[in-house]
Design an enzyme around this catalytic site. Structure first.
Site, PDB file in Angstrom:
ATOM      1  N   GLU A  58      56.619  88.338  56.039  1.00 42.10           N
ATOM      2  CA  GLU A  58      55.404  88.304  56.851  1.00 42.10           C
ATOM      3  C   GLU A  58      55.570  87.289  57.986  1.00 42.10           C
ATOM      4  O   GLU A  58      55.793  86.105  57.724  1.00 42.10           O
ATOM      5  CB  GLU A  58      54.202  87.954  55.975  1.00 42.10           C
ATOM      6  CG  GLU A  58      53.912  89.051  54.956  1.00 42.10           C
ATOM      7  CD  GLU A  58      53.131  88.579  53.745  1.00 42.10           C
ATOM      8  OE1 GLU A  58      52.435  87.558  53.838  1.00 42.10           O
ATOM      9  OE2 GLU A  58      53.239  89.238  52.683  1.00 42.10           O
TER      10      GLU A  58
ATOM     11  N   GLU B  36      53.894  91.979  49.200  1.00 46.41           N
ATOM     12  CA  GLU B  36      55.040  91.223  48.684  1.00 46.41           C
ATOM     13  C   GLU B  36      55.926  92.053  47.765  1.00 46.41           C
ATOM     14  O   GLU B  36      57.152  91.874  47.761  1.00 46.41           O
ATOM     15  CB  GLU B  36      54.572  89.949  47.979  1.00 46.41           C
ATOM     16  CG  GLU B  36      54.178  88.809  48.924  1.00 46.41           C
ATOM     17  CD  GLU B  36      52.786  88.955  49.527  1.00 46.41           C
ATOM     18  OE1 GLU B  36      52.073  89.920  49.163  1.00 46.41           O
ATOM     19  OE2 GLU B  36      52.407  88.110  50.353  1.00 46.41           O
TER      20      GLU B  36
ATOM     21  N   PHE C 275      54.576  81.588  50.163  1.00 47.73           N
ATOM     22  CA  PHE C 275      54.284  80.598  49.119  1.00 47.73           C
ATOM     23  C   PHE C 275      54.804  81.096  47.764  1.00 47.73           C
ATOM     24  O   PHE C 275      54.595  82.261  47.419  1.00 47.73           O
ATOM     25  CB  PHE C 275      52.778  80.351  49.017  1.00 47.73           C
ATOM     26  CG  PHE C 275      52.227  79.555  50.171  1.00 47.73           C
ATOM     27  CD1 PHE C 275      51.995  78.185  50.047  1.00 47.73           C
ATOM     28  CD2 PHE C 275      51.948  80.160  51.385  1.00 47.73           C
ATOM     29  CE1 PHE C 275      51.504  77.449  51.110  1.00 47.73           C
ATOM     30  CE2 PHE C 275      51.452  79.427  52.452  1.00 47.73           C
ATOM     31  CZ  PHE C 275      51.219  78.068  52.308  1.00 47.73           C
ATOM     32  N   ALA C 276      55.416  80.189  47.012  1.00 49.02           N
ATOM     33  CA  ALA C 276      55.958  80.565  45.706  1.00 49.02           C
ATOM     34  C   ALA C 276      54.897  81.133  44.784  1.00 49.02           C
ATOM     35  O   ALA C 276      55.175  81.980  43.941  1.00 49.02           O
ATOM     36  CB  ALA C 276      56.615  79.345  45.049  1.00 49.02           C
ATOM     37  N   ASP C 277      53.660  80.696  44.975  1.00 49.70           N
ATOM     38  CA  ASP C 277      52.558  81.202  44.151  1.00 49.70           C
ATOM     39  C   ASP C 277      52.437  82.718  44.251  1.00 49.70           C
ATOM     40  O   ASP C 277      51.917  83.358  43.336  1.00 49.70           O
ATOM     41  CB  ASP C 277      51.231  80.583  44.604  1.00 49.70           C
ATOM     42  CG  ASP C 277      51.323  79.086  44.820  1.00 49.70           C
ATOM     43  OD1 ASP C 277      50.686  78.355  44.055  1.00 49.70           O
ATOM     44  OD2 ASP C 277      52.029  78.647  45.753  1.00 49.70           O
ATOM     45  N   PHE C 278      52.871  83.281  45.374  1.00 45.84           N
ATOM     46  CA  PHE C 278      52.706  84.722  45.577  1.00 45.84           C
ATOM     47  C   PHE C 278      53.671  85.535  44.720  1.00 45.84           C
ATOM     48  O   PHE C 278      53.627  86.767  44.733  1.00 45.84           O
ATOM     49  CB  PHE C 278      52.859  85.089  47.064  1.00 45.84           C
ATOM     50  CG  PHE C 278      51.936  84.349  47.996  1.00 45.84           C
ATOM     51  CD1 PHE C 278      50.825  83.646  47.533  1.00 45.84           C
ATOM     52  CD2 PHE C 278      52.176  84.335  49.365  1.00 45.84           C
ATOM     53  CE1 PHE C 278      49.989  82.942  48.405  1.00 45.84           C
ATOM     54  CE2 PHE C 278      51.345  83.652  50.242  1.00 45.84           C
ATOM     55  CZ  PHE C 278      50.255  82.946  49.765  1.00 45.84           C
ATOM     56  N   ILE C 279      54.515  84.855  43.963  1.00 47.75           N
ATOM     57  CA  ILE C 279      55.302  85.552  42.945  1.00 47.75           C
ATOM     58  C   ILE C 279      54.365  86.357  42.057  1.00 47.75           C
ATOM     59  O   ILE C 279      54.737  87.419  41.560  1.00 47.75           O
ATOM     60  CB  ILE C 279      56.129  84.537  42.117  1.00 47.75           C
ATOM     61  CG1 ILE C 279      57.313  84.052  42.962  1.00 47.75           C
ATOM     62  CG2 ILE C 279      56.623  85.157  40.808  1.00 47.75           C
ATOM     63  CD1 ILE C 279      58.118  82.935  42.307  1.00 47.75           C
TER      64      ILE C 279
ATOM     65  N   HIS D  43      48.208  77.725  46.093  1.00 48.22           N
ATOM     66  CA  HIS D  43      49.219  77.522  47.141  1.00 48.22           C
ATOM     67  C   HIS D  43      50.042  76.267  46.897  1.00 48.22           C
ATOM     68  O   HIS D  43      50.538  75.660  47.842  1.00 48.22           O
ATOM     69  CB  HIS D  43      48.552  77.409  48.527  1.00 48.22           C
ATOM     70  CG  HIS D  43      48.057  78.696  49.092  1.00 48.22           C
ATOM     71  ND1 HIS D  43      46.961  79.353  48.607  1.00 48.22           N
ATOM     72  CD2 HIS D  43      48.523  79.477  50.110  1.00 48.22           C
ATOM     73  CE1 HIS D  43      46.752  80.461  49.306  1.00 48.22           C
ATOM     74  NE2 HIS D  43      47.682  80.563  50.214  1.00 48.22           N
TER      75      HIS D  43
HETATM   76  C1  LIG Z   1      49.440  87.474  48.446  1.00 52.88           C
HETATM   77  C2  LIG Z   1      49.341  86.700  49.703  1.00 52.88           C
HETATM   78  N1  LIG Z   1      50.209  86.951  50.698  1.00 52.88           N
HETATM   79  C3  LIG Z   1      50.156  86.256  51.843  1.00 52.88           C
HETATM   80  C4  LIG Z   1      49.218  85.282  52.029  1.00 52.88           C
HETATM   81  C5  LIG Z   1      49.177  84.461  53.315  1.00 52.88           C
HETATM   82  N2  LIG Z   1      48.066  84.888  54.128  1.00 52.88           N
HETATM   83  C6  LIG Z   1      46.871  84.277  54.064  1.00 52.88           C
HETATM   84  S1  LIG Z   1      45.753  84.991  55.023  1.00 52.88           S
HETATM   85  C7  LIG Z   1      46.827  86.133  55.575  1.00 52.88           C
HETATM   86  C8  LIG Z   1      46.398  87.157  56.583  1.00 52.88           C
HETATM   87  C9  LIG Z   1      45.240  87.949  56.112  1.00 52.88           C
HETATM   88  O1  LIG Z   1      44.894  88.862  57.086  1.00 52.88           O
HETATM   89  P1  LIG Z   1      43.530  89.657  56.993  1.00 52.88           P
HETATM   90  O2  LIG Z   1      43.437  90.321  55.672  1.00 52.88           O
HETATM   91  O3  LIG Z   1      43.448  90.523  58.191  1.00 52.88           O
HETATM   92  O4  LIG Z   1      42.401  88.552  57.030  1.00 52.88           O
HETATM   93  P2  LIG Z   1      42.016  87.557  58.214  1.00 52.88           P
HETATM   94  O5  LIG Z   1      42.902  86.388  58.101  1.00 52.88           O
HETATM   95  O6  LIG Z   1      42.186  88.273  59.485  1.00 52.88           O
HETATM   96  O7  LIG Z   1      40.616  87.194  57.935  1.00 52.88           O
HETATM   97  C10 LIG Z   1      48.067  85.949  54.987  1.00 52.88           C
HETATM   98  C11 LIG Z   1      49.261  86.771  55.257  1.00 52.88           C
HETATM   99  C12 LIG Z   1      48.332  85.040  50.964  1.00 52.88           C
HETATM  100  N3  LIG Z   1      47.406  84.082  51.038  1.00 52.88           N
HETATM  101  N4  LIG Z   1      48.397  85.773  49.835  1.00 52.88           N
END
Ligand SMILES: Cc1ncc(C[n+]2csc(CCOP(=O)(O)OP(=O)(O)O)c2C)c(N)n1
Ligand SMILES: Cc1ncc(C[n+]2csc(CCOP(=O)(O)OP(=O)(O)O)c2C)c(N)n1
Ligand SMILES: [Mg+2]
Ligand SMILES: [Mg+2]
Lengths: 334, 326, 334, 326
Positions: free
Chosen positions: A29, A70, A93-97, A139
């Protein structure tokens, strides 16, 4: 040779590996960033900046942005690796495992065994790991202790920029799947890092201090804290070995056991909670294999059995610090 | 995409080989000869063969828990597979994988898979490798009507579209996921439409008819190979056995199995078509049958006699190289 | 009181809990069975038969079939639990934690902490766990050792039908999220099980043998094998404590430590691979807290560091047996 | 669904409260007063308020990493939230959760959520509880345009249809997931159609217009409440800040932010509408503004003075009861 931060050291390793071998690519990402957006594509380079410049240097086919998926990212890496590529995937983030564990543990990590040794899956998955950012329960986890328990995976935890570069270059050229955990509070920490390519073999611990009274084994961001604790104890006439295993799987058991046999005492330090973690793993190793050398109880220094709290004060008392390590070292002598 | 006689004979032989492999496996499981969980592909053979007839060893497939058919169709060594079911160290996976993990990466078989929808993400990776190398290869994942409800399957479909990779998602609708009907487990009315909504074309097929699957697969694979991104094949089919060997199949309608075997048998359908077109005579097909039966029989004889694994093999092949330590 | 299998004992607990409290419901793949199919709905009762009869007794609102969507199943349970229900979800095989780990570990297990103690999530998630069925790498893992490392979750591993019933009734009435791991090779094992409802508190180990020479701690399907080993050693004049913690989180550390203090020796037995597992966890506990009582090395008996092999012979040598336990007990005395 | 003056004032006050909460949080983060990762909702206020105005404390919502707005709209205590951002032990979550985990289950707020698409499965559970109890309550999950590509989100949508539960899936399309545009991350051309393909109606809204969201939400929530199963709301919206505080926003077009603030500001739009209809005077709205500013100011004063947590609180509230042992 120049001082480089851990972030820059890993970034340099990626640049060099991609330049040297066109089967290497990165995926994740925002590893490029701004795809589909009005702004300029490639201007992010990962939320921690570790992949920065790769899009500009190697183009969209080798620095690949993805949706927030992921499991699909890990699968994309492992599937490409089975076909002979050497992907380096970023799972932020490792938590996303949590959302891609099956692809890591039951797929990538088991292909070779289940297929009777007839496959190779040289994929690297990178994670920003651990606490220290007030990032709270989802996180801040280190997760490498959990991944260590799964056969088929190699697990790397660098504690400084020099090791990070050499371990990353080894990870990329390694023929087995490698999980690479980058303690995120160390990204900005710098040390001397050679400009050229070099590798650090897996399963070889590094010795950061040498002493007679106690062996201290520490991982990731705990390594500098353990060093601090050991240096402070010098004034009291206590000297310790400090071992950074650098990879938890494979683990350099010989280095640990030899040291414990010499010092007779052991403290194991990690930032994860206590249950079924690396501190227990290594303590148990010594309680079996170095039992006859032991002069005192084996102490574990780790977080308490609770999720990571948000509040800076709470997190500061959650993550082990050098005073807890000092107390533990003294505890082995009580 | 025209099939000459050799092609037709090969396709028939493949389907028949799968059929007899599965029927014999069924017998041997009932005899207590084969351990573990085994899911038979009997009845669905035309799907695997109709797809894989378009593929070479450099194309990749990734299969499911019901993997024997896909693997055989993609060229897995049949005696090696039989030995694998027997858990022999001479098996295709040295007895480490068994029915749910039959694989042969050199043949582009990235494995059967015990995790429902474990495969689609991995197929995207294989397809990505093809895209990066621009080698015109494709990667196929097989899914069932139940598997399509797993998050990983959706993620893979979207990622394949985003990355415009040559992945082909084959959905075999045999109407059941274990004991549950598709009309319950897939919430929407039209699974094909839900799949297409991800942004790629899905070609429909009659999974009891080799020619129908072959044609739909041809379109999907051509789409992917030519760089237009992913595509899908949606085939209606039926399994002739239970979900696993031993399944009491309480979910079936009365007469359902008989009806399937009577009216949805790809081998019968193939023979009928050949009788119609005259391309291959019944005698020639009978001869294939006999050869296949002999191969399967011999593979069982060999599997029974094959070497058994020894304890030290337990820890082999976990890693390519785990270093000096541990 | 009658002999009941572990499967029937858990089934009885579910029937009784659902009859007693209408906030209890079960949810999972084929827990009823045959939904949408021509055949009769409810005729499956889970692929291992543990939920059989619940659909007939309590109807479709309380015995709920789902698509193959484990993350959604866990979320459905935890969300309902936050709203005051007491769901019991089935995730068929423990290995499938891979596809729903986030919902278990980062969501359900952390709500209460992250929300400052202002929520309760009394959900139970059931799994068939462990090896012994020639089910190979993706259907044989025990996983409870991994889940033990996550604060916020309680982890239960019954080793017999009697405990299984009492622990399940406790799990359902417990106000915290509970993961309930049923060793699948034990489903058909029977013992005396009372007909009425009873609970077994979490964190209270059971003592199955008493002896002087060594403490043996074992989990799940290893408990009967450890008992066998201990019984065999009696002839050689060696007697052991056998402790089944029954829950790995909370863990009855007092029971273990008291026993080790008395015997001076410890063997820990589990079927999982060695790294960062429960055998290390408990060995490390004793190497710290009972160090001064120890008379010999602490031995761990577990699977090797490899995935579970398919072949029956390989699996038989993969999963620890009583001969390995005997060797370990003797090893503590060497 | 007609809104009387009190309703309108309340809605405006809510939106303004969210706006000022976020703008102040932004300032204080830049001042180094607030630790951790914070994602601001500025610009999207009409979405949260348009939805939550239909809900009572017994209805449930589950939010995202960008959760302040949803929580405030659903009735979370604003001073308590500010204290939570400060990490005070008097915070809504005692300083344990922070920005990404603001929650108040008693108010039906099942939490902001740091895991993208962590919420939708849980909302299905909350909706299932309502269905089993037949109490007419609903459960809402919020997702972004990026979140909808996560497998858990798809699974939740399908399960909600299968179980026919009163779940409402709200998708706020602010065009970006972190730094990536929806045109890249969502492979298909029509996200609303992809969502509808799961088998429930999705109502479209202009996320800069409270009245538009309120109307669409009314239809979706009514659908769910009346037992017809899940529904969706799809709103186009824009965030006025970066993804997180500190984001350099390289992905924006030149003038994009100015344009958003100028032409897609729900507060401005609301005022314009009131000026048109004459329902509320500018002075009355000004008075609300002043009150809100005072509340926010006071909440910051209080947050700064609030008690700090002490080390022994680290291990509190992991369990309700962890037994005698360990
Ligand atoms: C499982 C997971 N993957 C990646 C992230 C990192 N992350 C946090 S917010 C985000 C983007 C989210 O986009 P959207 O759903 O459009 O919401 P917005 O931020 O636009 O409100 C990402 C990739 C996360 N928190 N959790
Ligand atoms: C993640 C996961 N969940 C559940 C299962 C158990 N399981 C194995 S096959 C199956 C049904 C699959 O149905 P479908 O996709 O239609 O394939 P079919 O069996 O009809 O070939 C289930 C639920 C599994 N193996 N993996
Ligand atoms: Mg099916
Ligand atoms: Mg967005």
């Amino acid at each position: 040779m120049a001082e480089k931060t851990m972030r820059d050291a890993i970034n340099e390793a990626l640049h060099q590996a991609m330049a040297a071998d066109d089967s290497v690519f990165v995926i994740g990402e925002d590893v490029a960033g701004c795809n589909g957006a009005p702004g300029e594509t490639g201007t992010v380079g990962g939320v921690f900046g570790v992949t920065s410049g790769l899009y500009q240097a190697f183009g969209p086919d080798r620095c690949i942005d993805t949706p927030i998926s992921e499991s699909a990212i890990v699968g994309a890496a492992s599937g490409a690796a089975l076909m002979g590529m050497r992907p380096v995937a970023e799972i932020m983030f490792a938590d996303f495992i949590g959302v891609c564990m099956d692809q890591i543990v039951n797929q990538m990590g088991k292909f070779r065994y289940m297929f009777g040794g007839k496959s190779r899956c040289p994929a690297v998955i990178r994670f920003a790991a651990g606490g220290g950012f007030s990032a709270a329960g989802q996180h801040s986890q280190s997760m490498y202790q959990v991944m260590t328990s799964f056969p088929g995976l190699k697990v790397v935890i660098p504690s400084n920029a020099y090791d990070a570069k050499g371990l990353m270059l080894q990870a990329i050229q390694d023929d087995d799947p490698v999980l690479f955990f980058e303690p995120k509070v160390l990204y900005q920490e710098a040390c001397e890092v050679p400009d050229e390519m070099y590798t650090i073999p897996f399963g070889e611990a590094s010795f950061l201090r040498e002493g007679d009274d106690c062996t201290v084994v520490a991982f990731g961001q705990m390594v500098p804290k353990a060093a601090q604790a050991i240096d402070a104890l010098e004034a009291e006439g206590i000297s310790c070995d400090l071992i950074d295993p650098r990879t938890s799987s494979p683990l350099d058991t010989n280095a640990i056991l030899e040291s414990v046999e010499a010092t007779g005492r052991l403290v194991v330090v990690d930032e994860a909670p206590p249950r079924c973690g690396l501190t227990a793993d290594i303590a148990a190793l010594a309680a079996d294999k170095a039992f006859s050398s032991l002069k005192g109880p084996i102490k574990q220094v780790c977080a308490p059995h609770s999720p990571t709290p948000f509040s800076p004060e709470l997190e500061a008392s959650y993550i082990p610090d050098s005073s807890k390590i000092i107390a533990a070292i003294k505890g082995t002598m009580a | 995409m025209s099939l000459d006689k050799e092609d037709l004979l090969r396709a028939y032989r493949m389907m028949k080989t799968i059929r007899e492999f599965e029927e014999r496996a069924h017998t041997e499981i009932m005899n207590g000869q084969i351990a573990g969980f085994t899911h038979l592909y009997t009845g669905q053979e035309a799907n695997a063969v109709g797809i894989c007839e378009h593929l070479s060893d450099e194309d990749a497939i990734i299969s499911t828990h019901r993997g024997h058919g896909h693997c055989i169709a993609k060229g897995a060594d049949v005696p090696g597979m039989m030995k694998e079911l027997w858990g022999s160290s001479e098996g295709l996976c040295k007895g480490k994988g068994g029915s749910m993990h039959v694989a042969d990466v050199d043949k582009g078989i990235l494995g059967a898979n015990g995790i429902v929808a474990g495969g689609p993400p991995i197929s995207v990776g294989a397809a990505l490798a093809a895209k990066i190398r621009k080698n015109g290869k494709v990667a196929i994942s097989f899914s069932g009507d139940g598997s399509v409800n797993q998050g990983t399957c959706f993620e893979a479909m979207n990622l394949a579209v985003v990355l415009e990779v040559p992945a082909v998602f084959v959905i075999e609708n045999n109407y059941y996921s274990e004991h549950t009907n598709i009309s319950y487990a897939v919430g929407c009315d039209d699974l094909k439409a839900r799949t297409e909504a991800f942004g790629f074309p899905v070609f429909e097929a009659d999974g009891a008819d080799f020619f129908s699957v072959y044609e739909a697969a041809g379109k999907a694979i051509e789409h992917a190979r030519s760089g237009k991104g992913p595509a899908g094949v949606f085939a209606e089919t039926g399994r002739f056995h239970g979900h696993f060997v031993g399944d009491p199949q309480y979910y079936r309608a009365e007469g359902e199995l008989e009806d399937l075997r009577e009216n949805s048998d790809c081998l019968k359908n193939f023979r009928a078509r050949m009788a119609e077109t005259g391309e291959i005579s019944a005698e020639e097909l009978d001869a294939v049958d006999a050869e296949v039966m002999a191969v399967i029989e011999q593979s069982v004889v060999d599997a029974k006699a094959a070497a058994r694994p020894t304890p030290e093999q337990v820890t082999a092949d976990v890693y390519i190289n785990y270093g000096a330590a541990s």
